[in-house]
Design a protein around this motif. Structure first.
Motif, PDB file in Angstrom:
ATOM      1  N   ARG A  53      -4.891   3.508  -4.802  1.00  0.00           N
ATOM      2  CA  ARG A  53      -4.692   2.565  -3.703  1.00  0.00           C
ATOM      3  C   ARG A  53      -5.985   1.906  -3.235  1.00  0.00           C
ATOM      4  O   ARG A  53      -5.946   1.055  -2.339  1.00  0.00           O
ATOM      5  CB  ARG A  53      -4.015   3.265  -2.533  1.00  0.00           C
ATOM      6  CG  ARG A  53      -4.859   4.268  -1.786  1.00  0.00           C
ATOM      7  CD  ARG A  53      -4.014   4.989  -0.755  1.00  0.00           C
ATOM      8  NE  ARG A  53      -4.815   5.812   0.133  1.00  0.00           N
ATOM      9  CZ  ARG A  53      -4.313   6.626   1.059  1.00  0.00           C
ATOM     10  NH1 ARG A  53      -3.002   6.712   1.193  1.00  0.00           N
ATOM     11  NH2 ARG A  53      -5.088   7.332   1.838  1.00  0.00           N
ATOM     12  N   ALA A  54      -7.116   2.258  -3.819  1.00  0.00           N
ATOM     13  CA  ALA A  54      -8.390   1.641  -3.424  1.00  0.00           C
ATOM     14  C   ALA A  54      -8.367   0.121  -3.600  1.00  0.00           C
ATOM     15  O   ALA A  54      -8.804  -0.612  -2.696  1.00  0.00           O
ATOM     16  CB  ALA A  54      -9.544   2.262  -4.202  1.00  0.00           C
ATOM     17  N   PRO A  55      -7.873  -0.418  -4.735  1.00  0.00           N
ATOM     18  CA  PRO A  55      -7.823  -1.895  -4.853  1.00  0.00           C
ATOM     19  C   PRO A  55      -6.933  -2.537  -3.799  1.00  0.00           C
ATOM     20  O   PRO A  55      -7.238  -3.622  -3.302  1.00  0.00           O
ATOM     21  CB  PRO A  55      -7.259  -2.114  -6.266  1.00  0.00           C
ATOM     22  CG  PRO A  55      -7.529  -0.850  -6.994  1.00  0.00           C
ATOM     23  CD  PRO A  55      -7.419   0.233  -5.976  1.00  0.00           C
ATOM     24  N   VAL A  56      -5.817  -1.869  -3.452  1.00  0.00           N
ATOM     25  CA  VAL A  56      -4.921  -2.412  -2.438  1.00  0.00           C
ATOM     26  C   VAL A  56      -5.616  -2.435  -1.077  1.00  0.00           C
ATOM     27  O   VAL A  56      -5.496  -3.401  -0.313  1.00  0.00           O
ATOM     28  CB  VAL A  56      -3.626  -1.593  -2.374  1.00  0.00           C
ATOM     29  CG1 VAL A  56      -2.691  -2.141  -1.290  1.00  0.00           C
ATOM     30  CG2 VAL A  56      -2.932  -1.598  -3.720  1.00  0.00           C
ATOM     31  N   GLU A  57      -6.365  -1.390  -0.773  1.00  0.00           N
ATOM     32  CA  GLU A  57      -7.067  -1.333   0.511  1.00  0.00           C
ATOM     33  C   GLU A  57      -8.176  -2.371   0.569  1.00  0.00           C
ATOM     34  O   GLU A  57      -8.402  -2.990   1.620  1.00  0.00           O
ATOM     35  CB  GLU A  57      -7.615   0.072   0.742  1.00  0.00           C
ATOM     36  CG  GLU A  57      -6.527   1.110   0.944  1.00  0.00           C
ATOM     37  CD  GLU A  57      -7.083   2.475   1.304  1.00  0.00           C
ATOM     38  OE1 GLU A  57      -8.329   2.618   1.312  1.00  0.00           O
ATOM     39  OE2 GLU A  57      -6.292   3.379   1.570  1.00  0.00           O
ATOM     40  N   ARG A  58      -8.881  -2.562  -0.552  1.00  0.00           N
ATOM     41  CA  ARG A  58      -9.910  -3.603  -0.562  1.00  0.00           C
ATOM     42  C   ARG A  58      -9.283  -4.974  -0.340  1.00  0.00           C
ATOM     43  O   ARG A  58      -9.810  -5.793   0.420  1.00  0.00           O
ATOM     44  CB  ARG A  58     -10.678  -3.574  -1.887  1.00  0.00           C
ATOM     45  CG  ARG A  58     -11.689  -2.452  -1.990  1.00  0.00           C
ATOM     46  CD  ARG A  58     -12.652  -2.709  -3.130  1.00  0.00           C
ATOM     47  NE  ARG A  58     -11.970  -2.761  -4.421  1.00  0.00           N
ATOM     48  CZ  ARG A  58     -11.766  -1.701  -5.191  1.00  0.00           C
ATOM     49  NH1 ARG A  58     -12.191  -0.512  -4.807  1.00  0.00           N
ATOM     50  NH2 ARG A  58     -11.146  -1.825  -6.359  1.00  0.00           N
ATOM     51  N   ALA A  59      -8.169  -5.215  -0.980  1.00  0.00           N
ATOM     52  CA  ALA A  59      -7.482  -6.490  -0.791  1.00  0.00           C
ATOM     53  C   ALA A  59      -7.001  -6.647   0.651  1.00  0.00           C
ATOM     54  O   ALA A  59      -7.050  -7.748   1.218  1.00  0.00           O
ATOM     55  CB  ALA A  59      -6.293  -6.593  -1.746  1.00  0.00           C
ATOM     56  N   PHE A  60      -6.560  -5.548   1.240  1.00  0.00           N
ATOM     57  CA  PHE A  60      -6.097  -5.578   2.625  1.00  0.00           C
ATOM     58  C   PHE A  60      -7.222  -6.017   3.554  1.00  0.00           C
ATOM     59  O   PHE A  60      -7.076  -6.956   4.345  1.00  0.00           O
ATOM     60  CB  PHE A  60      -5.567  -4.197   3.021  1.00  0.00           C
ATOM     61  CG  PHE A  60      -5.121  -4.093   4.460  1.00  0.00           C
ATOM     62  CD1 PHE A  60      -3.830  -4.410   4.824  1.00  0.00           C
ATOM     63  CD2 PHE A  60      -6.011  -3.681   5.440  1.00  0.00           C
ATOM     64  CE1 PHE A  60      -3.423  -4.321   6.143  1.00  0.00           C
ATOM     65  CE2 PHE A  60      -5.611  -3.593   6.766  1.00  0.00           C
ATOM     66  CZ  PHE A  60      -4.312  -3.913   7.110  1.00  0.00           C
ATOM     67  N   ARG A  68       0.834  -1.208   0.000  1.00  0.00           N
ATOM     68  CA  ARG A  68       0.000   0.000   0.000  1.00  0.00           C
ATOM     69  C   ARG A  68       0.865   1.253   0.000  1.00  0.00           C
ATOM     70  O   ARG A  68       0.594   2.218  -0.719  1.00  0.00           O
ATOM     71  CB  ARG A  68      -0.907   0.001   1.220  1.00  0.00           C
ATOM     72  CG  ARG A  68      -1.808   1.231   1.294  1.00  0.00           C
ATOM     73  CD  ARG A  68      -2.665   1.166   2.543  1.00  0.00           C
ATOM     74  NE  ARG A  68      -3.563   2.296   2.588  1.00  0.00           N
ATOM     75  CZ  ARG A  68      -3.247   3.481   3.107  1.00  0.00           C
ATOM     76  NH1 ARG A  68      -2.043   3.661   3.585  1.00  0.00           N
ATOM     77  NH2 ARG A  68      -4.121   4.470   3.112  1.00  0.00           N
ATOM     78  N   THR A  69       1.934   1.247   0.784  1.00  0.00           N
ATOM     79  CA  THR A  69       2.828   2.402   0.829  1.00  0.00           C
ATOM     80  C   THR A  69       3.482   2.632  -0.538  1.00  0.00           C
ATOM     81  O   THR A  69       3.565   3.776  -1.022  1.00  0.00           O
ATOM     82  CB  THR A  69       3.906   2.191   1.902  1.00  0.00           C
ATOM     83  OG1 THR A  69       3.283   1.980   3.166  1.00  0.00           O
ATOM     84  CG2 THR A  69       4.826   3.395   1.981  1.00  0.00           C
ATOM     85  N   ALA A  70       3.951   1.547  -1.153  1.00  0.00           N
ATOM     86  CA  ALA A  70       4.578   1.664  -2.465  1.00  0.00           C
ATOM     87  C   ALA A  70       3.576   2.176  -3.501  1.00  0.00           C
ATOM     88  O   ALA A  70       3.911   3.016  -4.354  1.00  0.00           O
ATOM     89  CB  ALA A  70       5.147   0.318  -2.892  1.00  0.00           C
TER      90      ALA A  70
END
Length: 464
Positions: free
Chosen positions: A342-349, A288-290
Motif C-alpha cells: 500500500r506504500a504506492p497508494v499512500e504516496r499517491a494519496f 487504499r482499503t482494497a
C-alpha cells in the motif's frame, strides 16, 4: 476634533446603533463561551488519553515485574513483544495545541491517533474523537463571529451613513455650509465601526485568557488576530460606502450591501469549493482499503515465503535464532508485505492532497472570506498543511515503534520491567507558518478603500 465630536454625539444618541452594539456583545459572549468550552473539551480529552496510556503502561510494567506462569497464553503474555506492540503497548500521538486554538473555524477533525505496530496515520482509529461531523453543525464560535457576524454588523451600522442624509435632505445643507463633507462621512463610518471591532477583539482576548492565558508565545498570534479584525471591519466599511455611491436610497444601498455580503461570504467560497472538488477531488480511501485487504489475503497465503524473504532482507535479526512458528513472527512479515503493497497508494494519496491544497490556496486569492478563513486556521493550528504534516510525522513514528517491537519479536526476546520506557516517543515539529493570505487580504481591503475613496465624491454630490 470639530468633525469627530459632533459625530460622536450623534452616535451616542442613536438608539439603534447602541442596540446593535449590545446585541453584538451578547453574541460575542456566547461565541467566547462556545470556543472556550470546545478548547477545554479537547484539552481534557488529550489529558485523559495521556492518563489512560500512563495507567496502562504502569499496569504492564507491574505485571512484568511480578511472577508470570509458564502456561500463560502468548496473546496474554506481557513479556511477548509481538502481542504487546499490537495491544497494550500502543501509544497516542497527540496533536499539540496552539496558543489561540480557540479561534478554530470548526470543531477539530483530528486530536490524537492511536499508534501501534499495525496502525499508521491513515488507519486513524481515533480520528473522530470529538465527532466533528456532529459538532460542526450549528456551532456559534469565535470563528463564526469574526467571519460571518462581524461583516454583517459593520454593514448594518454603515449602510446608511450617507444615504440617510441624502434621503432627508441633510446632505444638501452640508454641501452648502459644511466644509470637508467627505471627511465628515468617513469619520462617521469609522466611529460607528470601531466599537464593533473593539468588541470582537476583546472577545478574542477574553477567550485567549480563559483558555490558556495571554503568554509571550501567544502575542504574535494576537497581533495577527488584531490585524484580521481591523482588515475585516475596514473592508466591509469600504464596501458599504462604495455601495452608497451607486444607489440613491438607504434601502437600495442596504440591499446592495447585503447582496455583496452574500456573494463574497456565502456564494464565492461555495463556488470555489465546488470548482476545487471538480478539478482536484479528495483522494478516495477505498482504493487504499482494497489494496490492504488484497495484500493481507496474499500475505496470509504466502506467509512462509514472506517470512523467508523478510529474514533474508534482515540477516542481523536471525543471528540469535528465530522461532519461525511463532504467530507474531509471521505477523511481522505479513505487516511488512502489507506496508509495501500500500506504500504506492499512500504516496499517491498524499501527492493528491498536496496538489489539492496548492489549488485551494491559489483559488482562495479570489475570495476575501476564504483568505480570512485560512488566516484563522493558521492562527488556530488547524490549517490543512499542519494536519497533513502531523499525519506524516505519525507515519514516521509508527515505523520506529514497529521496529522497536518487531526486532524483539523476530529475535525471540522477551520484555522485562522497565523495557517499555525505552519505546520511541512521538515528537512533532511545528511547520513553518506563513501569513501570506493575510497580506493578500490587506490588498483586497486596500482595493476596497480606493474604490470607496474614488466614489465618495460622487456619493456626496448626487443631490447637490
Amino acid at each position: 476634533m470639530k468633525l469627530w465630536l459632533p459625530e460622536w454625539v450623534l452616535l451616542s444618541r442613536d438608539r439603534a446603533a447602541l442596540l446593535a452594539y449590545m446585541a453584538f456583545a451578547a453574541c460575542a459572549v456566547i461565541a467566547v463561551a462556545d470556543s472556550v468550552t470546545q478548547h477545554r473539551r479537547v484539552a481534557q480529552l488529550q489529558r485523559s488519553l495521556a492518563d489512560e496510556e500512563a495507567e496502562r503502561i504502569a499496569t504492564l510494567d507491574a505485571a512484568l515485574a511480578g511472577p508470570i506462569g509458564d502456561d500463560v497464553r502468548a496473546w496474554a503474555d506481557p513479556r511477548n513483544p509481538g502481542g504487546v506492540g499490537r495491544g497494550k503497548g500502543a501509544t497516542y500521538a497527540v496533536l499539540p495545541s496552539r496558543p489561540l486554538d480557540v479561534l478554530r473555524t470548526q470543531a477539530p477533525a483530528l486530536v490524537a491517533i492511536e499508534v501501534s505496530t499495525g496502525n499508521g496515520a491513515l488507519d486513524r482509529p481515533l480520528a473522530d474523537l470529538t465527532q466533528p461531523h456532529i459538532e460542526g453543525l450549528g456551532r456559534f464560535n469565535l470563528g463564526f463571529m469574526l467571519l460571518i457576524l462581524l461583516p454583517l454588523v459593520v454593514l448594518l451600522l454603515t449602510y446608511d451613513v450617507i444615504a440617510r442624509d441624502r434621503d432627508t435632505g441633510v446632505l444638501r445643507l452640508l454641501l452648502a455650509h459644511a466644509p470637508r463633507t467627505r471627511l465628515r462621512y468617513a469619520a462617521r463610518a469609522a466611529l460607528r465601526v470601531l466599537p464593533a471591532a473593539l468588541i470582537a477583539y476583546v472577545a478574542v482576548l477574553a477567550a485567549a485568557a480563559m483558555a490558556g492565558g495571554i503568554t509571550a508565545r501567544a502575542l504574535p498570534d494576537l497581533f495577527v488576530a488584531l490585524g484580521l479584525v481591523l482588515l475585516t471591519a475596514t473592508f466591509w466599511t469600504a464596501i458599504a460606502l462604495a455601495a452608497q455611491a451607486f444607489f440613491r436610497s438607504a434601502m437600495a444601498s442596504g440591499i446592495a450591501s447585503l447582496g455583496i455580503w452574500a456573494a463574497l461570504v456565502v456564494l464565492a467560497p461555495t463556488i470555489l469549493a465546488a470548482l476545487t472538488e471538480a478539478v482536484a477531488p479528495i483522494p478516495s480511501r477505498i482504493e487504499r482499503t482494497a489494496t490492504s485487504r488484497e495484500a493481507l489475503r496474499r500475505a496470509t497465503l504466502e506467509v512462509e515465503g514472506l517470512l523467508s524473504r523478510y529474514l533474508g532482507d534482515h540477516p542481523e535479526l536471525s543471528a540469535g535464532g528465530v522461532a519461525e512458528n511463532d504467530y507474531y513472527v509471521r505477523r511481522v512479515a505479513i505487516d511488512q508485505a502489507i506496508a509495501s503493497a500500500r506504500a504506492p497508494v499512500e504516496r499517491a494519496f498524499f501527492d493528491a492532497v498536496e496538489r489539492r491544497r496548492s489549488l485551494v490556496q491559489r483559488m482562495a486569492l479570489l475570495s476575501p472570506t476564504s483568505l480570512a478563513v485560512m488566516t484563522l486556521d493558521e492562527i488556530a493550528g488547524s490549517a490543512d498543511g499542519r494536519l497533513d504534516g502531523f499525519r506524516r510525522a505519525v507515519d514516521a513514528f509508527q515505523k520506529r515503534l514497529a521496529e522497536f517491537f518487531d526486532t524483539k519479536t523476530v529475535r525471540g526476546e522477551r520484555l522485562a520491567a522497565g523495557t517499555l520506557s525505552d519505546r520511541p516517543a512521538f515528537r512533532f515539529e511545528e511547520p513553518q507558518r506563513s501569513f501570506t493570505m493575510l497580506a493578500v487580504y490587506a490588498l483586497w481591503t486596500l482595493g476596497a478603500l480606493l474604490l470607496a475613496y474614488r466614489q465618495l465624491r460622487r456619493a456626496v454630490a448626487l443631490e447637490a
